[in-house]
Design a protein around this motif. Structure first.
Motif, PDB file in Angstrom:
ATOM      1  N   PHE A 103      -2.421  39.704   5.487  1.00  0.00           N
ATOM      2  CA  PHE A 103      -2.406  39.882   6.948  1.00  0.00           C
ATOM      3  C   PHE A 103      -3.682  39.315   7.578  1.00  0.00           C
ATOM      4  O   PHE A 103      -3.620  38.580   8.578  1.00  0.00           O
ATOM      5  CB  PHE A 103      -2.266  41.371   7.283  1.00  0.00           C
ATOM      6  CG  PHE A 103      -2.127  41.647   8.759  1.00  0.00           C
ATOM      7  CD1 PHE A 103      -0.878  41.660   9.380  1.00  0.00           C
ATOM      8  CD2 PHE A 103      -3.243  41.886   9.554  1.00  0.00           C
ATOM      9  CE1 PHE A 103      -0.749  41.888  10.742  1.00  0.00           C
ATOM     10  CE2 PHE A 103      -3.130  42.124  10.918  1.00  0.00           C
ATOM     11  CZ  PHE A 103      -1.873  42.127  11.512  1.00  0.00           C
ATOM     12  N   PHE A 141      -3.555  36.234  10.185  1.00  0.00           N
ATOM     13  CA  PHE A 141      -3.723  36.432  11.628  1.00  0.00           C
ATOM     14  C   PHE A 141      -5.171  36.474  12.104  1.00  0.00           C
ATOM     15  O   PHE A 141      -5.426  36.221  13.271  1.00  0.00           O
ATOM     16  CB  PHE A 141      -2.957  37.682  12.080  1.00  0.00           C
ATOM     17  CG  PHE A 141      -1.486  37.557  11.832  1.00  0.00           C
ATOM     18  CD1 PHE A 141      -0.724  36.629  12.535  1.00  0.00           C
ATOM     19  CD2 PHE A 141      -0.855  38.320  10.860  1.00  0.00           C
ATOM     20  CE1 PHE A 141       0.636  36.475  12.290  1.00  0.00           C
ATOM     21  CE2 PHE A 141       0.500  38.172  10.609  1.00  0.00           C
ATOM     22  CZ  PHE A 141       1.246  37.249  11.321  1.00  0.00           C
ATOM     23  N   MET A 142      -6.091  36.815  11.239  1.00  0.00           N
ATOM     24  CA  MET A 142      -7.501  36.795  11.657  1.00  0.00           C
ATOM     25  C   MET A 142      -8.148  35.458  11.290  1.00  0.00           C
ATOM     26  O   MET A 142      -8.838  34.859  12.090  1.00  0.00           O
ATOM     27  CB  MET A 142      -8.256  37.958  11.033  1.00  0.00           C
ATOM     28  CG  MET A 142      -7.810  39.301  11.580  1.00  0.00           C
ATOM     29  SD  MET A 142      -8.907  40.607  11.045  1.00  0.00           S
ATOM     30  CE  MET A 142      -8.223  42.022  11.861  1.00  0.00           C
ATOM     31  N   GLN A 145      -6.361  32.884  10.436  1.00  0.00           N
ATOM     32  CA  GLN A 145      -5.366  31.912  10.917  1.00  0.00           C
ATOM     33  C   GLN A 145      -5.065  30.786   9.916  1.00  0.00           C
ATOM     34  O   GLN A 145      -5.088  29.608  10.258  1.00  0.00           O
ATOM     35  CB  GLN A 145      -5.792  31.379  12.289  1.00  0.00           C
ATOM     36  CG  GLN A 145      -5.698  32.501  13.296  1.00  0.00           C
ATOM     37  CD  GLN A 145      -6.324  32.236  14.634  1.00  0.00           C
ATOM     38  OE1 GLN A 145      -7.087  31.304  14.798  1.00  0.00           O
ATOM     39  NE2 GLN A 145      -6.010  33.094  15.599  1.00  0.00           N
ATOM     40  N   LEU A 191       3.392  39.654   3.477  1.00  0.00           N
ATOM     41  CA  LEU A 191       3.170  39.492   4.923  1.00  0.00           C
ATOM     42  C   LEU A 191       4.263  40.212   5.702  1.00  0.00           C
ATOM     43  O   LEU A 191       3.982  40.867   6.731  1.00  0.00           O
ATOM     44  CB  LEU A 191       3.157  38.000   5.274  1.00  0.00           C
ATOM     45  CG  LEU A 191       2.695  37.649   6.679  1.00  0.00           C
ATOM     46  CD1 LEU A 191       1.286  38.147   6.936  1.00  0.00           C
ATOM     47  CD2 LEU A 191       2.737  36.145   6.907  1.00  0.00           C
ATOM     48  N   TYR A 192       5.464  40.132   5.216  1.00  0.00           N
ATOM     49  CA  TYR A 192       6.590  40.814   5.867  1.00  0.00           C
ATOM     50  C   TYR A 192       6.354  42.332   5.871  1.00  0.00           C
ATOM     51  O   TYR A 192       6.537  42.995   6.894  1.00  0.00           O
ATOM     52  CB  TYR A 192       7.889  40.457   5.129  1.00  0.00           C
ATOM     53  CG  TYR A 192       9.090  41.193   5.650  1.00  0.00           C
ATOM     54  CD1 TYR A 192       9.780  40.751   6.775  1.00  0.00           C
ATOM     55  CD2 TYR A 192       9.526  42.372   5.032  1.00  0.00           C
ATOM     56  CE1 TYR A 192      10.867  41.441   7.275  1.00  0.00           C
ATOM     57  CE2 TYR A 192      10.607  43.071   5.523  1.00  0.00           C
ATOM     58  CZ  TYR A 192      11.281  42.609   6.640  1.00  0.00           C
ATOM     59  OH  TYR A 192      12.350  43.306   7.137  1.00  0.00           O
ATOM     60  N   LEU A 230       3.676  43.204   8.323  1.00  0.00           N
ATOM     61  CA  LEU A 230       4.171  43.108   9.708  1.00  0.00           C
ATOM     62  C   LEU A 230       5.049  44.306  10.076  1.00  0.00           C
ATOM     63  O   LEU A 230       5.018  44.775  11.221  1.00  0.00           O
ATOM     64  CB  LEU A 230       4.959  41.804   9.895  1.00  0.00           C
ATOM     65  CG  LEU A 230       4.119  40.554  10.115  1.00  0.00           C
ATOM     66  CD1 LEU A 230       5.002  39.316  10.122  1.00  0.00           C
ATOM     67  CD2 LEU A 230       3.348  40.622  11.428  1.00  0.00           C
ATOM     68  N   VAL A 265       7.157  35.484   9.980  1.00  0.00           N
ATOM     69  CA  VAL A 265       6.576  35.073   8.685  1.00  0.00           C
ATOM     70  C   VAL A 265       6.844  33.583   8.467  1.00  0.00           C
ATOM     71  O   VAL A 265       5.921  32.809   8.237  1.00  0.00           O
ATOM     72  CB  VAL A 265       7.165  35.923   7.531  1.00  0.00           C
ATOM     73  CG1 VAL A 265       6.720  35.371   6.178  1.00  0.00           C
ATOM     74  CG2 VAL A 265       6.752  37.371   7.661  1.00  0.00           C
ATOM     75  N   GLY A 308      -6.034  37.809  16.324  1.00  0.00           N
ATOM     76  CA  GLY A 308      -6.862  36.670  15.922  1.00  0.00           C
ATOM     77  C   GLY A 308      -7.981  36.385  16.900  1.00  0.00           C
ATOM     78  O   GLY A 308      -9.128  36.164  16.493  1.00  0.00           O
TER      79      GLY A 308
END
Lengths: 207, 186
Positions: free
Chosen positions: A159, A163-164, A166, A187-188, A191, B21, B55
């Motif tokens: 994750f 997202f951080m 990228q 990742l799923y 999320l 995803v 982000g």
């Protein structure tokens, strides 16, 4: 018109990728300047990635330096020049893991108070920002840490990298030495937990 | 918007997450639906926006970067590069193997031992000559040049001289050592 713009974007990104591969090849052949260009391009990304995980500017700077030095010395081991970014992040992930392991070990022998929060505030105080921004950042850190604590180690890694930091799925796979399908599965799951975390979502919405 | 192209059912929560995803993991029909259905598009966009916000906020929480990596002046040499490139166990295994090879070679060849063996073999070629040499040494242990200086025959026969060298206790006025009379001190 829209299609042309998209095509231009694709052409531009593939040209950049090609340029990067050329630089990596040059650096592998011993060209220090080429490596310095690559390092200049990724220094900020690696520093940020390490800073999220250490919450200390000094440690982040030291570890970032170590990452690039290690990459410089071990560039010959990189078999696929296309995967330079993922490979660089893999070195960083391993350095951060070593750092936390060392820290854990040293904490066994001496009692050090948890000074992360103070370090965070100190770091922010040095930048030019108002108290409101500092407060928002502090809250973001608290909320994100609370959310991340609900994830498994792998879910958390994936994750944060997605997202951080990228990174793309293939880059995460290279960084964590896992298959793309494994990365997607974790990742799923991460999320799904994110979607259920109302408090974190409300904070992000600014409520 | 061509509403007839949208299948009746909306994407499930799991499918929306799957689309975040990796969009290509959805079937073609689902991908078409996601481009046309405003409800599903809105739900995906909402999540995308929040993840983008994660982000952005993470990026903003990091202090600005000022320093740059400092690299060594010289590009690492072959050995240094090899050492950092190979896996750790190879780093240990190769020098260990080298040491093993050196020890094995040293044990197999043993140059000192070979020379010694050759010398003994040479001596054993003529055992008779060896016995003659030994007899000669028993009779005349000193080299020819020294034999003229010392005459053992004369010394052996001169009892007075021998008594002077190794006196008997009763004849030794300086000795206080208790002992049997007539016994040599030494």
């Amino acid at each position: 018109m829209h299609k042309t713009k998209k095509e231009k974007e694709i052409n531009s990104s593939s040209a950049k990728a090609l340029q990067e591969v050329t630089r990596v090849k040059m650096a592998k052949a011993g060209n220090k300047e080429a490596f310095e260009q690559l390092a200049g391009h990724y220094y900020g990304d690696i520093f940020r990635m390490i800073y999220y995980r250490t919450q200390s500017r000094m440690d982040a700077e030291d570890l970032t330096q170590e990452v690039f030095l290690k990459a410089y010395k071990g560039l010959g081991r990189l078999t696929d020049e296309d995967h330079f970014k993922g490979w660089l992040f893999r070195i960083a992930v391993n350095r951060v893991r070593d750092f936390h392991r060392r820290k854990k070990f040293s904490h066994l022998f001496k009692s050090i108070p948890n000074d992360n929060e103070d370090a965070y505030v100190d770091t922010q105080a040095s930048t030019e920002e108002g108290p409101l921004e500092t407060l928002i950042r502090k809250r973001f850190r608290q909320e994100s840490e609370m959310f991340l604590s609900r994830l498994s180690r792998m879910e958390k890694d994936v994750f944060v990298l997605r997202f951080m930091d990228q990174l793309q799925i293939n880059e995460i796979a290279t960084a964590l030495k896992k298959s793309e399908s494994t990365v997607k599965t974790h990742l799923y799951r991460a999320l799904s937990k994110f979607k259920k975390d109302r408090a974190f979502q409300d904070f992000l919405k600014g409520e | 918007m061509n509403l007839t192209a949208i299948p009746n059912e909306h994407l499930t929560e799991a499918q929306i997450l799957q689309a975040i995803v990796d969009l290509s993991d959805l079937s073609d029909d689902q991908q078409v639906h996601l481009t046309a259905c405003p409800v599903c598009v809105a739900e995906k966009d909402r999540l995308d926006r929040m993840l983008l916000q994660v982000g952005n906020m993470a990026k903003a929480s990091v202090p600005s970067v000022v320093s740059r990596p400092v690299l060594p002046d010289r590009y690492p040499g072959f050995l240094q590069r090899w050492f950092s490139e190979v896996r750790p166990f190879v780093r240990i295994a190769v020098p260990a193997l080298l040491v093993l090879v050196i020890i094995t070679v040293a044990l197999v060849l043993k140059p000192g031992q070979d020379m010694h063996t050759a010398f003994v073999e040479e001596q054993m070629i003529d055992p008779e000559q060896l016995l003659i040499d030994i007899d000669r040494l028993i009779e005349n242990p000193l080299p020819q040049g020294l034999q003229s200086l010392v005459s053992f025959a004369e010394i052996d026969s001169d009892e007075d001289f021998m008594e002077y060298i190794v006196p008997v206790i009763e004849n030794d006025p300086l000795s206080n050592i208790p002992g049997k009379k007539g016994e040599n001190i030494c």
